[in-house]
Design a protein around this motif. Structure first.
Motif, PDB file in Angstrom:
ATOM      1  N   LEU A  66       0.816  -1.204   0.000  1.00  0.00           N
ATOM      2  CA  LEU A  66       0.000   0.000   0.000  1.00  0.00           C
ATOM      3  C   LEU A  66       0.860   1.269   0.000  1.00  0.00           C
ATOM      4  N   GLY A  67       0.206   2.408  -0.240  1.00  0.00           N
ATOM      5  CA  GLY A  67       0.846   3.692  -0.016  1.00  0.00           C
ATOM      6  C   GLY A  67       1.114   4.512  -1.249  1.00  0.00           C
ATOM      7  N   HIS A  68       0.491   5.697  -1.322  1.00  0.00           N
ATOM      8  CA  HIS A  68       0.684   6.578  -2.476  1.00  0.00           C
ATOM      9  C   HIS A  68       1.086   7.990  -2.062  1.00  0.00           C
ATOM     10  N   GLU A  69       1.324   8.233  -0.788  1.00  0.00           N
ATOM     11  CA  GLU A  69       1.714   9.565  -0.315  1.00  0.00           C
ATOM     12  C   GLU A  69       3.168   9.494   0.159  1.00  0.00           C
ATOM     13  N   ILE A  70       4.103   9.861  -0.721  1.00  0.00           N
ATOM     14  CA  ILE A  70       5.518   9.531  -0.540  1.00  0.00           C
ATOM     15  C   ILE A  70       6.387  10.777  -0.616  1.00  0.00           C
ATOM     16  N   ASN A 116      -0.734   2.944 -17.360  1.00  0.00           N
ATOM     17  CA  ASN A 116      -1.676   1.920 -16.921  1.00  0.00           C
ATOM     18  C   ASN A 116      -2.304   1.294 -18.156  1.00  0.00           C
ATOM     19  N   PRO A 117      -2.081   0.015 -18.398  1.00  0.00           N
ATOM     20  CA  PRO A 117      -2.613  -0.609 -19.620  1.00  0.00           C
ATOM     21  C   PRO A 117      -4.119  -0.792 -19.617  1.00  0.00           C
ATOM     22  N   ASP A 118      -4.765  -0.658 -18.462  1.00  0.00           N
ATOM     23  CA  ASP A 118      -6.195  -0.946 -18.362  1.00  0.00           C
ATOM     24  C   ASP A 118      -7.079   0.277 -18.599  1.00  0.00           C
ATOM     25  N   HIS A 119      -6.634   1.444 -18.144  1.00  0.00           N
ATOM     26  CA  HIS A 119      -7.416   2.671 -18.333  1.00  0.00           C
ATOM     27  C   HIS A 119      -6.522   3.853 -17.981  1.00  0.00           C
ATOM     28  N   PRO A 120      -6.915   5.077 -18.332  1.00  0.00           N
ATOM     29  CA  PRO A 120      -6.065   6.228 -18.024  1.00  0.00           C
ATOM     30  C   PRO A 120      -5.877   6.425 -16.518  1.00  0.00           C
ATOM     31  N   GLY A 121      -4.669   6.800 -16.137  1.00  0.00           N
ATOM     32  CA  GLY A 121      -4.381   7.136 -14.749  1.00  0.00           C
ATOM     33  C   GLY A 121      -3.652   6.046 -14.003  1.00  0.00           C
ATOM     34  N   GLY A 122      -2.605   6.434 -13.297  1.00  0.00           N
ATOM     35  CA  GLY A 122      -1.851   5.492 -12.478  1.00  0.00           C
ATOM     36  C   GLY A 122      -1.574   6.064 -11.103  1.00  0.00           C
ATOM     37  N   ALA A 123      -1.329   5.174 -10.135  1.00  0.00           N
ATOM     38  CA  ALA A 123      -0.987   5.594  -8.774  1.00  0.00           C
ATOM     39  C   ALA A 123      -0.202   4.480  -8.103  1.00  0.00           C
ATOM     40  N   TYR A 124       0.531   4.841  -7.084  1.00  0.00           N
ATOM     41  CA  TYR A 124       1.332   3.868  -6.333  1.00  0.00           C
ATOM     42  C   TYR A 124       0.459   3.120  -5.334  1.00  0.00           C
ATOM     43  N   GLY A 125       0.612   1.799  -5.284  1.00  0.00           N
ATOM     44  CA  GLY A 125      -0.021   1.013  -4.243  1.00  0.00           C
ATOM     45  C   GLY A 125      -1.520   1.100  -4.213  1.00  0.00           C
ATOM     46  N   TYR A 126      -2.154   1.165  -5.410  1.00  0.00           N
ATOM     47  CA  TYR A 126      -3.599   1.305  -5.425  1.00  0.00           C
ATOM     48  C   TYR A 126      -4.212   0.381  -6.465  1.00  0.00           C
ATOM     49  N   VAL A 127      -5.370  -0.154  -6.126  1.00  0.00           N
ATOM     50  CA  VAL A 127      -6.040  -1.130  -6.971  1.00  0.00           C
ATOM     51  C   VAL A 127      -6.371  -0.533  -8.340  1.00  0.00           C
ATOM     52  N   GLY A 130      -2.461   0.462 -12.315  1.00  0.00           N
ATOM     53  CA  GLY A 130      -1.267   0.188 -13.094  1.00  0.00           C
ATOM     54  C   GLY A 130      -0.281  -0.775 -12.478  1.00  0.00           C
ATOM     55  N   GLY A 131      -0.522  -1.204 -11.239  1.00  0.00           N
ATOM     56  CA  GLY A 131       0.365  -2.176 -10.606  1.00  0.00           C
ATOM     57  C   GLY A 131       1.639  -1.599 -10.018  1.00  0.00           C
ATOM     58  N   TRP A 132       1.734  -0.282  -9.866  1.00  0.00           N
ATOM     59  CA  TRP A 132       2.932   0.343  -9.304  1.00  0.00           C
ATOM     60  C   TRP A 132       3.031   0.046  -7.815  1.00  0.00           C
ATOM     61  N   ILE A 133       4.223  -0.364  -7.377  1.00  0.00           N
ATOM     62  CA  ILE A 133       4.422  -0.766  -5.985  1.00  0.00           C
ATOM     63  C   ILE A 133       4.234   0.432  -5.060  1.00  0.00           C
ATOM     64  N   GLY A 134       3.540   0.193  -3.932  1.00  0.00           N
ATOM     65  CA  GLY A 134       3.230   1.267  -3.000  1.00  0.00           C
ATOM     66  C   GLY A 134       4.415   1.718  -2.178  1.00  0.00           C
ATOM     67  N   GLY A 135       4.238   2.868  -1.544  1.00  0.00           N
ATOM     68  CA  GLY A 135       5.326   3.521  -0.844  1.00  0.00           C
ATOM     69  C   GLY A 135       5.189   3.587   0.666  1.00  0.00           C
ATOM     70  N   GLN A 136       4.281   2.815   1.264  1.00  0.00           N
ATOM     71  CA  GLN A 136       4.308   2.687   2.721  1.00  0.00           C
ATOM     72  C   GLN A 136       5.370   1.632   3.028  1.00  0.00           C
ATOM     73  N   VAL A 140      11.270   2.862  -2.377  1.00  0.00           N
ATOM     74  CA  VAL A 140      10.307   2.725  -3.460  1.00  0.00           C
ATOM     75  C   VAL A 140      10.946   3.231  -4.754  1.00  0.00           C
ATOM     76  N   MET A 141      10.446   2.727  -5.888  1.00  0.00           N
ATOM     77  CA  MET A 141      10.880   3.208  -7.199  1.00  0.00           C
ATOM     78  C   MET A 141       9.853   4.183  -7.744  1.00  0.00           C
ATOM     79  N   VAL A 142      10.347   5.311  -8.286  1.00  0.00           N
ATOM     80  CA  VAL A 142       9.488   6.322  -8.915  1.00  0.00           C
ATOM     81  C   VAL A 142       9.906   6.462 -10.374  1.00  0.00           C
ATOM     82  N   PRO A 143       8.997   6.233 -11.326  1.00  0.00           N
ATOM     83  CA  PRO A 143       9.343   6.360 -12.748  1.00  0.00           C
ATOM     84  C   PRO A 143       9.260   7.810 -13.232  1.00  0.00           C
ATOM     85  N   TYR A 144       9.781   8.051 -14.431  1.00  0.00           N
ATOM     86  CA  TYR A 144       9.711   9.376 -15.068  1.00  0.00           C
ATOM     87  C   TYR A 144      10.072  10.470 -14.058  1.00  0.00           C
ATOM     88  N   ALA A 145      11.222  10.271 -13.422  1.00  0.00           N
ATOM     89  CA  ALA A 145      11.578  11.077 -12.255  1.00  0.00           C
ATOM     90  C   ALA A 145      11.718  12.558 -12.575  1.00  0.00           C
TER      91      ALA A 145
END
Length: 398
Positions: A66-70, A116-127, A130-136, A140-145
């Motif tokens: 989990l975790g998207h506030e990093i 996100n291959p399924d629909h527009p919009g991505g977030a960390y650690g959220y259903v 896009g499957g991005w690993i959460g930051g709690q 953590v890895m952050v893309p397009y830094a």
């Protein structure tokens, strides 16, 4: 290889701190992220959106970190990163965004087309984001830094203000976005539904924007008391008197210029029908249409989902809400929905924090806890604690 620990969703009502993989410069589909960085996390927050998953109100899979506030310190840069450097202290918008697609170019980083291959919009650690690993976690890895990260200009100054700056990742821009899209300006009267961290961040944002009167509505006495402590008027949605009647007692008229929904789909009844255990997912939206003046606007940063497996009726399980939309149409109301494009606001709000124009940590009542206490933080937050829990995984904060 360094170790890493993170907060892992283990099923309805349960999270655990577990050993997890140390991040690599690789995206969820196995592609190399030379544009990414590895962060040593300085602070990472528990969000009400996380609670939707933990309560079983989404299709989140067991085992998700989990975790998207990093907020963190850069310890490794990919070969394509040009402007962010090792040692930089940075804020991470919860939106994962490429910076190159049409939506990103138009500042709609909340609906990036490439992460996100399924629909527009991505977030960390959220259903479904896009499957991005959460930051709690510790790292953590952050893309397009170069695009995503907001570097703090003075590291020492930033460390002193981390309890405030940690709110830049989500809740402060989200509350601010709700107010901006609702048209809050100098002299406005504003009704904010919800006294959780996002609602309180919206209240502080409305004050920053010059609102004359900010009214916060909720049924939690401790949260309402905290809202009053930061200069807000309040209405108690558990009272028999309607929200419009309580607003009239404050303003002399039963309506406001602007309204902001900081509750979302896990709303409860009002008045005689108030029950914290019973869901009425459209009630906030219907109330907003009732109490907002004709020609006004409603900002809706509160979360609504396409599927709600924990809903009490079949329609709501599929994301259908029983809205009195004709009232909104008749009053010529404007509605603004969707996730917040954090990058649209975070630099300006950073400057407001660094120059003491807003005390957001006080407004949302930040409480710093170690990573090991994250499960207890989730439990307390779920019970309605009037606090914003900020996780300090490395003991970096005072």
């Amino acid at each position: 290889m360094s170790s890493n620990r993170g907060v892992v969703y283990m099923g309805t009502g349960k999270v655990e701190v577990q050993t997890i993989d140390f991040p690599k410069l690789v995206d969820p589909r196995g592609n190399k992220c030379n544009h990414g960085v590895i962060l040593k996390i300085v602070s990472t927050n528990i969000c009400g959106s996380d609670q939707h998953m933990v309560r079983g109100r989404t299709t989140a899979p067991i085992g998700m970190v989990l975790g998207h506030e990093i907020t963190g310190e850069v310890i490794e840069c990919g070969s394509d990163v040009q402007f962010i450097q090792q040692g930089d202290l940075v804020s991470v918008p919860f939106n994962v965004a490429c910076g190159r697609c049409r939506n990103c170019e138009e500042r709609h980083t909340d609906v990036c087309l490439n992460v996100n291959p399924d629909h527009p919009g991505g977030a960390y650690g959220y259903v479904d984001m896009g499957g991005w690993i959460g930051g709690q976690a510790e790292y953590v890895m952050v893309p397009y830094a170069d695009f995503n990260l907001l570097k703090f200009p003075n590291k020492a100054q930033a460390m002193e203000k981390i309890p405030d700056l940690t709110c830049l990742t989500d809740i402060l821009p989200t509350g601010y976005h709700g107010c901006v899209t609702a048209g809050v300006t100098s002299g406005s009267t504003v009704y904010i539904a919800g006294a959780g961290p996002v609602g309180l961040a919206a209240a502080a944002s409305a004050q920053l924007l010059g609102a004359a009167v900010v009214i916060v509505g909720a049924g939690n006495p401790a949260r309402l008391a905290h809202a009053r402590s930061i200069g807000c008027e309040t209405v108690d949605i558990s009272k028999d008197a309607s929200i419009a009647e309580q607003i009239e007692q404050i303003l002399g008229v039963p309506e406001v210029d602007c309204a902001v929904d900081c509750v979302g789909f896990e709303a409860h009844g009002h008045g005689k029908n108030y029950d914290p255990k019973k869901g009425v997912p459209a009630i906030v939206l219907n109330t907003m249409m009732e109490v907002t003046r004709a020609g006004g606007a409603v900002g809706i940063p509160g979360l609504y989902v396409t599927e709600d497996p924990g809903a009490e009726d079949e329609a709501a399980k599929l994301g259908y809400l029983t809205m009195r939309f004709g009232l909104g149409w008749a009053k010529s109301l404007s509605f603004y929905t969707g996730q917040t494009p954090v990058k649209k606001y975070n630099r300006g709000l950073m400057m407001a924090i660094l120059n003491d124009k807003i005390q957001i940590a006080k407004a949302v009542n930040v409480q710093v806890i170690p990573l090991e206490e994250a499960p207890q933080g989730y439990q307390a937050f779920d019970k309605g604690a009037a606090k914003k829990f900020v996780i300090d995984p490395h003991g970096s904060l005072k």
